[in-house]
Every structure is written in structure tokens, then in C-alpha cells.
Write an enzyme that holds these catalytic residues in place. Sequence first.
Site, PDB file in Angstrom:
ATOM      1  N   CYS A   8      -6.655 -47.344  22.859  1.00  0.00           N
ATOM      2  CA  CYS A   8      -5.408 -47.784  22.233  1.00  0.00           C
ATOM      3  C   CYS A   8      -5.518 -49.121  21.510  1.00  0.00           C
ATOM      4  O   CYS A   8      -6.447 -49.882  21.705  1.00  0.00           O
ATOM      5  CB  CYS A   8      -4.318 -47.970  23.290  1.00  0.00           C
ATOM      6  N   GLY A  36      -7.134 -46.062  17.535  1.00  0.00           N
ATOM      7  CA  GLY A  36      -6.477 -44.855  18.039  1.00  0.00           C
ATOM      8  C   GLY A  36      -5.821 -44.091  16.922  1.00  0.00           C
ATOM      9  O   GLY A  36      -5.025 -44.658  16.179  1.00  0.00           O
ATOM     10  N   ASN A 111      -2.935 -51.017  26.433  1.00  0.00           N
ATOM     11  CA  ASN A 111      -4.298 -50.585  26.151  1.00  0.00           C
ATOM     12  C   ASN A 111      -5.109 -50.789  27.412  1.00  0.00           C
ATOM     13  O   ASN A 111      -5.195 -51.911  27.918  1.00  0.00           O
ATOM     14  CB  ASN A 111      -4.900 -51.417  25.002  1.00  0.00           C
ATOM     15  N   GLY A 112      -5.679 -49.696  27.938  1.00  0.00           N
ATOM     16  CA  GLY A 112      -6.474 -49.843  29.147  1.00  0.00           C
ATOM     17  C   GLY A 112      -6.383 -48.606  30.006  1.00  0.00           C
ATOM     18  O   GLY A 112      -5.909 -47.558  29.562  1.00  0.00           O
ATOM     19  N   TYR A 255     -19.174 -51.318  19.207  1.00  0.00           N
ATOM     20  CA  TYR A 255     -18.683 -50.175  18.453  1.00  0.00           C
ATOM     21  C   TYR A 255     -17.181 -50.168  18.143  1.00  0.00           C
ATOM     22  O   TYR A 255     -16.778 -49.876  17.024  1.00  0.00           O
ATOM     23  CB  TYR A 255     -19.032 -48.884  19.198  1.00  0.00           C
ATOM     24  N   ASP A 358     -28.438 -47.977  14.241  1.00  0.00           N
ATOM     25  CA  ASP A 358     -27.104 -47.480  14.612  1.00  0.00           C
ATOM     26  C   ASP A 358     -26.681 -48.142  15.918  1.00  0.00           C
ATOM     27  O   ASP A 358     -27.475 -48.792  16.599  1.00  0.00           O
ATOM     28  CB  ASP A 358     -27.117 -45.950  14.717  1.00  0.00           C
ATOM     29  N   CYS A 447     -18.665 -56.609  30.896  1.00  0.00           N
ATOM     30  CA  CYS A 447     -18.840 -55.316  31.564  1.00  0.00           C
ATOM     31  C   CYS A 447     -19.827 -54.480  30.755  1.00  0.00           C
ATOM     32  O   CYS A 447     -19.578 -54.163  29.594  1.00  0.00           O
ATOM     33  CB  CYS A 447     -17.504 -54.577  31.662  1.00  0.00           C
ATOM     34  N   CYS A 450     -21.409 -49.097  31.455  1.00  0.00           N
ATOM     35  CA  CYS A 450     -21.863 -47.863  30.795  1.00  0.00           C
ATOM     36  C   CYS A 450     -23.375 -47.864  30.612  1.00  0.00           C
ATOM     37  O   CYS A 450     -23.980 -46.809  30.443  1.00  0.00           O
ATOM     38  CB  CYS A 450     -21.136 -47.659  29.467  1.00  0.00           C
TER      39      CYS A 450
END
Lengths: 479, 479, 479, 479
Positions: A8, A36, A111-112, A255, A358, A447, A450
Site C-alpha cells: 500500500c 499499489g 500500509n503494513g 525495489y 537487475d 529488516c 527475506c
Amino acid sequence: MPSLREECGVLGIYRNKKGPLAMDSYLGLCALQHRGQESCGIAVNEDGLFRFHLDAGLVSEVMNPRILEDLGQGQIAVGHVRYGTDDTRGRINMQPLVINHRKGRLALANNGALTNYSSLRDDFEEKGMIFHTTGDAEVISCAITRERLTAGSTEEALERAMGSLDGSYALVMMTPRKLIAARGPRAFRPLCYGKLPEGGFVVASESCALPVLGAEFVRDIRPGEIVVFNDTGARSITTHCGSKPRSACMFEYIYFARPDSVLDGVSVHEARARAGEILAREHPVQADIVVGGPDSGIDGAVGYARASGIPYGPGFIKNRYIARTFINPENRDRGTAVKIKLNPVSAVVSGKRVVLVDDSIVRGTTSKNIVRLLREAGALEVHMRITSPPFLYPCYYGTDIKASDKLIARQHSIKEIQEIIGADSLHYLSHSAVRTIAAPIPPKELCIACFNGQYPCDIPNDALRDRYAKRLIRVGELQ
Amino acid sequence: MPSLREECGVLGIYRNKKGPLAMDSYLGLCALQHRGQESCGIAVNEDGLFRFHLDAGLVSEVMNPRILEDLGQGQIAVGHVRYGTDDTRGRINMQPLVINHRKGRLALANNGALTNYSSLRDDFEEKGMIFHTTGDAEVISCAITRERLTAGSTEEALERAMGSLDGSYALVMMTPRKLIAARGPRAFRPLCYGKLPEGGFVVASESCALPVLGAEFVRDIRPGEIVVFNDTGARSITTHCGSKPRSACMFEYIYFARPDSVLDGVSVHEARARAGEILAREHPVQADIVVGGPDSGIDGAVGYARASGIPYGPGFIKNRYIARTFINPENRDRGTAVKIKLNPVSAVVSGKRVVLVDDSIVRGTTSKNIVRLLREAGALEVHMRITSPPFLYPCYYGTDIKASDKLIARQHSIKEIQEIIGADSLHYLSHSAVRTIAAPIPPKELCIACFNGQYPCDIPNDALRDRYAKRLIRVGELQ
Amino acid sequence: MPSLREECGVLGIYRNKKGPLAMDSYLGLCALQHRGQESCGIAVNEDGLFRFHLDAGLVSEVMNPRILEDLGQGQIAVGHVRYGTDDTRGRINMQPLVINHRKGRLALANNGALTNYSSLRDDFEEKGMIFHTTGDAEVISCAITRERLTAGSTEEALERAMGSLDGSYALVMMTPRKLIAARGPRAFRPLCYGKLPEGGFVVASESCALPVLGAEFVRDIRPGEIVVFNDTGARSITTHCGSKPRSACMFEYIYFARPDSVLDGVSVHEARARAGEILAREHPVQADIVVGGPDSGIDGAVGYARASGIPYGPGFIKNRYIARTFINPENRDRGTAVKIKLNPVSAVVSGKRVVLVDDSIVRGTTSKNIVRLLREAGALEVHMRITSPPFLYPCYYGTDIKASDKLIARQHSIKEIQEIIGADSLHYLSHSAVRTIAAPIPPKELCIACFNGQYPCDIPNDALRDRYAKRLIRVGELQ
Amino acid sequence: MPSLREECGVLGIYRNKKGPLAMDSYLGLCALQHRGQESCGIAVNEDGLFRFHLDAGLVSEVMNPRILEDLGQGQIAVGHVRYGTDDTRGRINMQPLVINHRKGRLALANNGALTNYSSLRDDFEEKGMIFHTTGDAEVISCAITRERLTAGSTEEALERAMGSLDGSYALVMMTPRKLIAARGPRAFRPLCYGKLPEGGFVVASESCALPVLGAEFVRDIRPGEIVVFNDTGARSITTHCGSKPRSACMFEYIYFARPDSVLDGVSVHEARARAGEILAREHPVQADIVVGGPDSGIDGAVGYARASGIPYGPGFIKNRYIARTFINPENRDRGTAVKIKLNPVSAVVSGKRVVLVDDSIVRGTTSKNIVRLLREAGALEVHMRITSPPFLYPCYYGTDIKASDKLIARQHSIKEIQEIIGADSLHYLSHSAVRTIAAPIPPKELCIACFNGQYPCDIPNDALRDRYAKRLIRVGELQ
């Protein structure tokens, strides 16, 4: 790299006097559209009356001159653009959420992703609350309005409510008289505010939404901070909801965010260019030209070119007239389908050894396609360089990547991936390097779950959330 | 540089056996969309039955799955995208033009501008012809079909008709059994063809339309050449319509065409990059970064960077979610209006001396805006470099620039323009240099009338044409 | 007589096995469209998953093949068409309302108006409930779901909740496994059910929705009755919510319902024809032709003709191609504006003494227009006969007539009204007669409060309700 | 009786001074909408500039406030609504046709069908003319404009051209300065004109288009007459194109025209009512109620009731909210499909012997459906009475009934038809009677070729016309 989707973007505006806030919100949301594209909404507050409109589609599709006129003039506005994560997608969770409660009205945009959504909702349902949506915004509204029955102000109620919220959130909300912004204590998601030239304020997920309103950047909202905007200015409240450390999402830099945004003091363009530079040093290669994967690989490619001394070239043309297409790629051979939107510039790559930079490889499909396009355009060699480490773990803090998604790096070695996508070489940015590109943010305040699976806070039980999400579907999505 | 508008793009497909030609035409036209965004059309020939659809709007707006299905399968198709020049704009002149005549049917799509339209039309009206449009395509159709009454074939009729046509044209037409392409003897406008993998041919204004159909480039149509495509292959007819010398439009390379196209053997990207390189040598400057004007200045900027050794940087972000906006720039202050679609990347230019490379300056408005955006983003100096000479003369060969347009270079010296747009320095590519960037095309075979006023053939009397154009208006344009 | 507007129509379907319930709901709602044309919605239950779609507009505008397909197959469905009364109008109150609660999901559609909405909502807000709408359906849902926390079933919760609801309501709701219908104890609004040929049931506001689904009428839902439909059939629960006497709305027979409906055992056509017959006896006149006001006056006119022996004639033609028009009547002279939709048949009325039978006169505008149309068409005399008594009092039980509306009969004597509308004579049906036209329903079980001001139950305080309604407006109404 | 379709309706307006002619045309065309629902168009003439808009769909769908504004103010306008007959259907033949020719511009709208279209077109093609459409209007335009090269005025050219036109036509056309109306010498199709209150004239296919513009009926255009409207008033030209006798289409009275229209001095309502009266005498029956087939049977039913003494009752309710439906009747059982749009009023027919009066039986499907609906609603007997003789022969003069259509009366005896449609008795109006219902028009001046096969003028060779029509299809019909 289209398969990662941010959840979002939020926007809030406070003006000292009535103005065309619907149009201002439209402009601001257009600048946040990359965060979004499934649905959007605007709520405008005119003397305590809340007018709002939400629908599926892009801001420029959902809003039109008549809608903006119907939304009217006002002093305060809240806007939202969203994807949904898989389990909260669709019209049913469009925002801003606009509700009535004992002490007034509330329009809230978030957003979250709450990690304790299920337990919060269970508690509220036990108390007899009914839910119209399957999204976080309604649970947060519940938490706030219930506290508001006894709290002296909405901000006090919000502060109390924040004590019970886990996971990520970056909120903008309006009451009949105030605009309030709040950022979760871990500050996964960005949120900042600026000053309007004619008085008043703008709160936005990214700083790139400020210039179109003529607003001057003031500062980022701090982790766990509440900022209340009203006629007397901006008032900060530092909450102590658990004193959790900051965990800014690294993927915002890699990104999600727009290159012209500055998040928590770090330029997105610079972070990407720096990643490209480090990559050039970590994984050099003999080559003739550096090209960027469209569009988020361009800044990294420019960085790689600068550090390596290999010239940069505009390797791809993107067809900007096709926002959506009804071509079903399944009906055409895959190579052809890609060429509808993307074309290599043969003159740039033909007969050359190409470095293709990329931002990431999620499932591998896109990478495979663009490598093939380069080869068909005459590239002699294609050396792929990724400005982030391999993407290995699902995100629970507001990104649409789930454990069940086919993360290629989870199933294949880098060597295998290189073969799958057809590159002559493939290298990723190292873990240690990625932590440095958002400097001066300290590595431990970022963080990168990922990449390394070290989740900064509890992750939710998917099954629990599914219990709610899989019950109601509001149909009628825009194609 | 949005104020110069190409008139049209044409497409033709011939297949040996029936196939989804409507979808193929859709894909090909999407790749030519940059050549015309006002209206588009597709005609499909199935066993001699012509089905067609035309409307105002982008290809992706006008066509939809149901329309494509209604257009059906076929062996031959003709497609078109267009702007109109000022006096032939609008729904009334949508193409392909589909007509019936004594010897059959004809669907015709054209890119160009006849300079003797008025006298041709006068002649035909004297003979009792009636006209449904105010465009060249109908006059050309008249010329061909009248010759066809006595000629043995459509191509013979076309050859005869070409003897009477002056100005620029690049045609694709279909009869019940053939696809025919023809390029005016001066070859102002590009036209090429390729071979389909499964047999058959594609004709297109630019080579960039070929890859999406999997077609292999064969060659450009030669000046004054007719090529007939049917089951027996491609047959070339060399006409001798006046033996006029070639006058390829230089602006195709500078601005109109897509960088991945190769026109008459010259890569558009390379021509632009070369212009940037020469410019760097002709007009060097001490600077820290080179940025390109969005989007057609990027190739030139990369060339300038390469030749000057100054690093290239992605200076602007274009909002790709706003194809059209209903924001009336008049209602907002101009600076703000620009920011809806375009934003500078402060991290790239802040605190730096910037070289801004762009393709041209027509009225000066856009240049002024992007210079200001760079300054607001923190650029210390902005040195503008234009990859073409000053634009001084109207174009009568298919471009929407008229004498009455406010060409800034016609009214102001370069020094004055520099001040108007707010640049620290401003330099254009020299006349001698611009003639070399499309090498190996010999300089004398390039039309640079817009720079030097030397028109390669007679120019029309505007008043005469207005006599026709100002009579019929088909309303209902798409916004 | 277009100025009285019914609030809503409801529909529910229960099938023993999965089927195309979205399409069935579409068909049923089209038959109820006359009860509400502002917005509509359908919710379909497939194995406990609720899919729904709601929007502003007619059923045939809001639903389309793709939406119906997205709504999918299912066993249970609930549908709704609505006007809103003035203070609950708009997108914000679209139904069915679909919610989640502790014990599952609920989709609820209602026709009626609670008279104690404000006090119920106050109570719930005190308990911390938040409200997304300003409509009755949400308050009813709250009442049911809160009781459901302790009740053993939804029907038990509904029964308890009904004890607290005052005013009018006729509900259809679905849970994951059941379809439940309930009618308020006073039964102001109609509700009936039928049996589907292939097994299963249909509940609808009017019996006219049954034939299109092939359903056979079973019976009306009784005052205060709950009927639960599931695999084992239809189970009736007689509630004792106050043992209030029935007060069936007389205006359903006079104007709202469709002539082919049978409500509580009384044919709407027959009630109207009977009113016309009595009127012919109460107020005879020497005349040549009887015509009906379009469309709801036709049945009365046929009755008047039959009882008086004066021939009936089709006096008006209604333009059936103009559902909505964007002609602003204010921009044209009023007489002309009416003629867009309505035209007198001169051959029927010219040179004749005309009896014009209509159902009611609310503000007088329509009557004035149709009298004038008849005179312009050559009528010598126009004798107006109204099949109901003068409309004097606002309705609080589900009709959009408020105290503030300009009821002509409240401000003028019958003689004055006759002059205002330009009739040669004007007579209304008597109070005693109107009570007999819905025989065998006993006169005391009919609500004729709009005629005599004797409200069968407490009426609400408008100001209190306004407190809620005037806070939230969801914009974007369909024109 | 939906299977017979009129070809077109035409409208022309001449004002002495500039005014909102686009809006006036919109209003007038809405009143003619029953004559054609496939496409429509308006052309407005402002000081010689012709602005026009045409598209597929209803007038209220194709036109909108923005289009009407774009069409602007003017002095003269021409409008059109159309079906197409089978071989000229579709977007390709939308009218008014707007063209340019040597002597100016022409906008032309026509209702009718030329029987010598093919030979006229052959001639023109031989002369080198090209054709954009497959419709009569273009051939007529050709004929007029070619004559105009030598004629002194458009009306003179029209007069000459009319000498070569066979079949039916009723034209309205505008030149830069005049409005011209013309009716073929046989006057198959109606055309009349009226006077505008503020000066100026309206020409229309039917008189029902006049009241909405406040116009006063003047008279019908006479067979073979041309009327020229300009600032000096209306000037009549009597042409002598063959001195053919009048052949007014009887089906205009029986089915096509609106009941409130008066054509050639005969009220459509009265003609229908008279047919019903005669039918009651020719074919009496013992029955309890007379109902009309919706909608064109109502006037006949009222006539039958009046003459027979059996009461009239409103037997059907038509759902006026469903103009178009996307329900595919094939997907539902046929009985159900009918009920979406049409419902019997059980209270009117249940337990009764019903006389069902309708205008015609073409293929029998509709009749079968409405007889079944009446029986399902409880009718004891259904006696069908048709206010015209059996429909046996195709129409070549402007109606969409071809030889290849399955005319039930051609394949079955009346007794068989009665059985097929399920009626207890079936009777048609006699040939001698049908000739009297349009009195005072002499029987020999009426065309009843569809009943008796006596065609008043040569009929075309279908195959020849197909040669043209089957070549071009403009896709994109409105659903």
C-alpha cells in the site's frame, strides 16, 4: 521484476483553510501509484462531514472530474492505494476505511501487515464486534475506537491501541478535526511529512508525493511516533509500545520505492546505484556494455557502469502505451508475449558482451525472458548481476510474498538459476554488502528477513488468518 | 518534447493461410502506437470479405477481445494509428479507409501528407466524386480506383496514380487477394517489410513492429517502389514517378521513431547516440553528470556522456501510470502541473553541474519546465544540449508543425532562448553534423527542411486545403 | 405518480444443490426493480464462502455476465434493490449487508424503516461498536450478532433481536448454512415465499418475483414470523415480539406493488380495479372516455370504466426507450419536458369528456402535467378521480415521504387542488372505501396513517436520525 | 410482435436563427426511437459547417451531454434512427450520411428501400464512383450530387435524381443553407412537417415527434413532393417522377407507428381500434375478458372490447426496467425467458375465457409464448384474434422481412397455426376489412403486398444486392 508487490501507499493532507483537497489527494496518490494498483480511495473532511469514494483500479481510472467535484472542498483528507496481499486482496478491503463510532468519525489508511491480526480479531469478535472486511485497517479501527470510549482523545486512544498491535503498520487517519499519522515501532514501512506552501501539512508513504503538491519535506515519522496535525501545527507524541528496535524494510530501497524518494534519510536512487557499484567490485566481468533490467534495474546498472568503467546503455524500450493488455500470454508463445511490452535495443547490445543488472530474481520467469531478448537482439554474452542477495524467505510485514510462492532461490543453487535463466554468469550482492547500501541506517536496524530468514518479530500463523480471509469475497475487480 | 507529432503509422500483414490476423494487427499496432495516438483501425480480409473497426483512442482502448473476435480470422489485414495534422484531425479521417469500387474492395492506410491534395480533389469533384472525409487516403483511393477502371490490376492502377501524387506517402493497402505496399519516390516516411516464421509477410512503418509478430526483417521498401505480396511471395515494381531524389525525414531519427527501430539501414538509437557524441565535441562543458530529457533525449545523453567522459545519470522519473490526465494544467500553477507526470531525481543532480541533453526545442515550454525541475532538485548549473539544429520552418510532409505555430527559434536568438528556458548554456547540433548522424544515408538524401527551409518539393497552399477541412467535423473525440 | 418512492425489495433463494444462483438472483431482482432503482446487490453463498457485488444503478446496469460469473454457483443467495429514504440514501447503505462475526458470516437484506434506530445505535455505540453505514440493516445485524454470542442459533438470536426492533422491517438473511426470512410483527411490508421446481425456496418482497424462477407461490410470511429454510425444508417460528397487531401498508396496493403481485392474499390489480369501481359509484360523472394515469392508474381506470359503463381508452403513450434522460427539465419549458417521456393519444381523448383516474396526488406536479397534456390533445373536460384519499401525513415506515415534503393536500382544499391541476372536477376515494379495497384484510389491520394520521406505532425523532446520517457520504452515484 | 422491424426514422429541423439544435434533434429522435434501435446519428449545420456524430445504440446511449455540446448550436439539423434490413445492417450504414461534393456539403437521412439499388450502383461504379457504405443513402447522394454538377440547385438536382429512384424512400437532407424533405411518389413511408413556435420547421417520419419540440403539425409531405425549407418559409415542388400511384404501407398502421401518430390524416390508434372492432364482428366469441398482446395489441383489444361488449382488462405487465438483457434465452427454458420481460396479470385472466388481440403473427414464437403465459395464469380459454390478415409475403419496401424468413402463415394453415400457438381459436382480419381501417385513404392507395403478394412496383433481385452487402462489415455493434 513484477512479481513482488508492495501492499500500500498512504496519504494525508491537513490544510488550515478549506480547499480542493480531493484534487490534491488525487495528485498525491498518483505519485504513490507504484505502491499499489488494485484499488484506491479518497476521503475528504468538510467541517466534520466525511465524503469518500473507493473503487478497484488505478487512481486515474477510479477518480474522474465528477467524482472529485462530488468529494468537494475540505480541510482534511486521507487517501490510499493498494495491492492486497493474497489473503486480503480485493474490493472488500479497499481503503481508507471510513467509520462512525461513539465519539465521532474516523477515516483510516494503512500500509503494513499486522502479525497478530487473528488474535486481535478473535478478541473483538468475542466482545460482539462485527467485521465488514478482512483487512488490518478495520481491526486497528476497532482497537482505537474501543480505547476511545475511555481515552480523552483519538491520539491517546491510538497510543493505547498501538500497545496491542504487532507487525508492521504506517497509518494516516483523520477525525472531524485532526489529521493523525503513526508509524509502527519497528518502522518497517516508510512514512514522512512535509509542509504545504500555503500552510498545512502532507503525510505520505514516500517523499516523492510531496513535490506535486508544492510541499517541502520536513522529516520522516519516527519509529513508534504519533504526529497530530491541526490548526496549531504538528505535535509529536513518542509512544513506548514495547520499545522495539527499528527494522526498516530493505526491499523498499531495492525495489518498492520510487528512485526519487528519500526514505529515512536515504536516497533510493543512491542506495541502488551503490548496490550496483559494490556489485561491480564484488563480481567484475569483462564486458562491453551495462544495461539495466526495466525499470528498477536502471539505477543499479548506472552504478555498475560507473564503478566498472564499462559504458552504460539503454538496453530496453518499454511500450508505455500498454498499461494493461488483454493479451493472454498463454495464447501466444511466451517470447512473443513479452515483446508486447518490452523490446531490446539491438543497436545497444548487438555483437557485445552485456552486463545485465537487475534488482532481484523472485521466480525467475522475468529474468529468463529478458536474457533471451538480449540474446535475440544479438548480445554475445549476458552476465547477470543482482543488486540484492538471493530471495529465500517469505515476507510477513506487508509484501505479497508467501511461503507457498515458488521462490527460485529456495529450490535451486545459483549455478542452476544461471542455467535456467540462460545467463553466462550470475552473481548476487552479498549479505554484508546489502546491509551497507542504505547507510547511514545501521545494518541492525534493517529488516533483511527475506534474505536471511531472521524475522525481527513474531510471524503469524497463516492458517489462522485464512480462517477470516477465505470467507468473504467482494467481486467485480477491474481487469 | 511532446509538441511535435508524427502523423501516422501503418501496418499490413499477408499470411498464406487463415489465422488470427486481428490479434496480430493489434500487436503490431501497439508497437507503432508512438506514431499516432488519436485514432486507430484494423481491417481484416477473410476470403474477400472485409471486416473493419476504427475509433478514436489508443489501440488498447479501441480494440478489445470482443472486437478482435468480431474481426475474425483472415489472410490479409491492414492497420493504422494516427494523429491528424491540424486540418485533417478527428474521427472523420480515421483509417484504414475501406471502400468498394467497380473492381472490388480496397482497404488503405497511409502515412504522409500530399502537397497537391487540393488540386487532386478539385479534379475529382469536377468529375462528380463525393468525399466522405477530408484526408489524403480518400483522394489516393480515388486516384487508384479511377485508374483501375482501365488498368489491368490494382498495382498497375497504383503505379499510374503515383504519377499524380506529390508530397509524402507511405501506403499499405489490401485488395480481396493481395497486400500492396508503396513508398513515395522521395521516401520521406519509412516503410519496411519482414517475413513471418510460418510464411507470409508484415509491412510496417518501423521495424520495431516486427519482433512482436516473430517476423524477420527483410528490407526497407525503396523510394518509389511498389511491393505486391500474395501467395507467390513478394514482387517488386519499380515505378518511375518523376525520378525524384530521396528526401528521408531527419526528424524520424531525431524524435519520431522508436530507438529500437532501424530505418533505411540506420539504427535510431545509434543516430541519436552519435548526435550526442558530436554535440559533446562541438559544445563541451565542465560538468558532473549528463541527463537526458524524457524520453527521446536519453540516447543522446548516453552518447554525450560516452564522448565527454562525464557520467550518465537517470535524471528523471516519469509516472508511467498516467497515460492521460484530466488535470487541466491551467487550473494549477504550471510547475506543479508538470510534476504530475515527471519528477527529477534529486540524488542524481543535487549539488551538481548538469548537462541536459534533449532532442529539440519547438515552443520552449517543455524545456523551460525540465530546466526548472532540475534546479528545484538542486542542480547547480544546467547546460542544455540539443541533438538537432534550431527548428525554424514548418513541415508539410506529414508532421503537425505549421507556419502558424510559435516556433521559439523563429522568434528568438539562441541566447534569448537560453534565457527563456533558464539554462546556463544552450547549444544545438550544427547543420553539417546533423546530416552525418544518419550515415550511411548521403546528406543530400535527407530532408532537413525544418532546419534550413530548403523544401525538397513544392509546398501546398494552406488556404486551399482549409477550404475542405473546415467543412465537416465528426465530433465525439476520446478525451 | 413518481414522487412516492418505496424503500426496497428483498430476495432470498435456497437450493438443495449448487446452481447458478447469481443468475437466478439477477432475474428475481429485475422483477422487483420497481421497488427500488438507486442501487442493488447480490450475495451468493458457496459452501460457506460469501461472494457479493453491490453498486449504484439498476440491476441490469450493475450486474453483467462477468460479474454474475464471478459471483459463481452456490446454494444460497440474498439480493436487494433500494431507494434510500432521504436520510439513508446513497452508496453507503447499499445492501445486502455482508458481515463477519464470532459465529460466522451474515448477509442481510431489509425492506422497511426502524422507528427506534437512533436509540438502538446509541446503545451499540456505547458498547464500542463501530458503524460503516447509516442504515437499518447494520443496526439489525448488530442486534442479531450480539444476541448470537449467547443464542444457540441465528434464528434464536434473530427472535431475541426482534424484541428490540420497532417500526417496519421485512428481512431476508443468509448464514453459511441457512436462509432465514422474517417479517416485523406489524407486517407493514410484504414478504412471501415459493417453492422451486427442482427443490428449494424463494423468498421475495412480492409474488411477482416468483414466476421468472419457475417458483410456485406457497404463502406470505406471517406478521412476526421467522421462517428458516435449509435442506430439511421450511421451518416456521412464531415470535412473540410484543404481540403487536398487523398494520399492512395500504399504499402497497394503491401504488407501490406490481399489479400482478398478490400480497397477503390480495391481488394488487384487483384492489386497484375495486378502488376504481367504488370511485365510479362514489363520484360519477357524465363523460365519454376513461383513461388511466400512467402507469399505476390503469387498473383503477379499467375498474372505473367497468362500473360506470363509460368506455376505457389508452390515453397515454409512454416512451419506453428513455429509462433515464440527461435532459434537465429546468432547461426546457415544463410542458415540453414531460413530453419526452409521456404523450397523450389525441385520437382517444380529442373532442371528448375525459375521466382521468390516478392513484394519488402527492405534490400535484404530475397531475397538473397530465391534465394539461389531455387538454392540449383536445379533451373537452378532464374529470380527475383518485383511487385513494388525500395524502396528508408523512410515512415513517419505509416510504420516502417526509413531513417537510410539500404535500399538496396538506396545504390546499380539494377545490383548490382541482384548480391548481386544472381539472374540471376532482374527487378522492373515501376513507371508508379505501379500507375495503384490500378485503379480506380487515380494515383495522391496514395502515392508512398517510391518509388519517393515526400511526400504528411510535414515530421517530427525525433530528436524532439526522445526527447519524449527515456525517458520512459515499460519493459516486450513478446518474 | 417483435420480429418485424421498421427500417428507419428521419428528422429534420430548420430554424430561422441559431439555437440548440443538437438537443432538439435528440428530443425528436427519442420520439422516433421505436422506428429503429440499432444506430442513430445527428448532423448540425452552423453557418455551413457540418458537425455530426453517429454510433450504434439507442439515442439515449449514443448521445450524451458532451456530444450534444460538441455538436453545437446551429440553424439546420438532420437526424436518423435505424434498424437495418438484413443486408444493410450495421455500423457501416449509419445515417445521416454526410458528404462533400463539388457544390458543397450534404447530410442525408432516409427511410425506405430502393428496389433498383443494384443497377444504380452499377452505373455509378462504372463511372468511377467509390462507395463507403452498402446503403441506399449513399446511392441517393450520388444521384443527387452528380445531377448537381449541372442543376442550378440541390432541389432541382433532387428532382432529377428522383426520376431514377425506384422503390420506397422518405428523405430529409440539408445543404449549407437549406433543409429539404422529399417523399417517394408511392409514399410507402410516412413523412410530415410542423411549424416551430419560435419560427422554423420540423420534418419527421411521424407526427409523434412534433409535440416534444412544441411544434404544430402542418401537413404530410405529399407523394412525390419535395419541400424546401429556408428563411423564406416552406416551398413545395411537385415532381412528376413517373406519376406512380400512392401505396401507403398498411403495416405502419397495424404495427410500426406509434399510436399517438397521425399518418396521412389517419390516426394510428383509431386504425387499430377499428381493426379490433371489425374483428369482433367478423369473429365473435363467447368470452369474459379481452386483453391485448403487448404493446401493439392494446388498441385493437380496446376496439374489440368496445364492439363485443366483453370487458377490457390489462392482461400483461411489461418490465420497463429491462431495455436490453444479456440473458441468453437459449440458456434458460423458453417459458422462463419470456417472463423476464413480460408477466400475465393472473387476477385479470384467471378462471376466465380470454380474447387475446394482437397485431400480427410473423413466426409464431411470440404468440405461442403469450398464449402459454395466459394459460399458466389460469385462463380457461384463449381465443386469439389478429388485427391483420395472415402475413404471407416478404416486404421489399423498407421492412426487415425477407422471403427466406420463416413466415408461419406461409407454411401452415390457420388451423395448424392455432394448434402450434396453443389457442382455442384463432382468427385473422379479412383482406377486405384491413383495406378499410385506414379510411379515408382509398383501399387501392394502400400497399398490402405482405398479405396478398401484389407488389405495387418491381421488386429487387436479392442476389444482386447481396453482391454489395456481403463485402464490407464494420464490426463493433453495441450489444
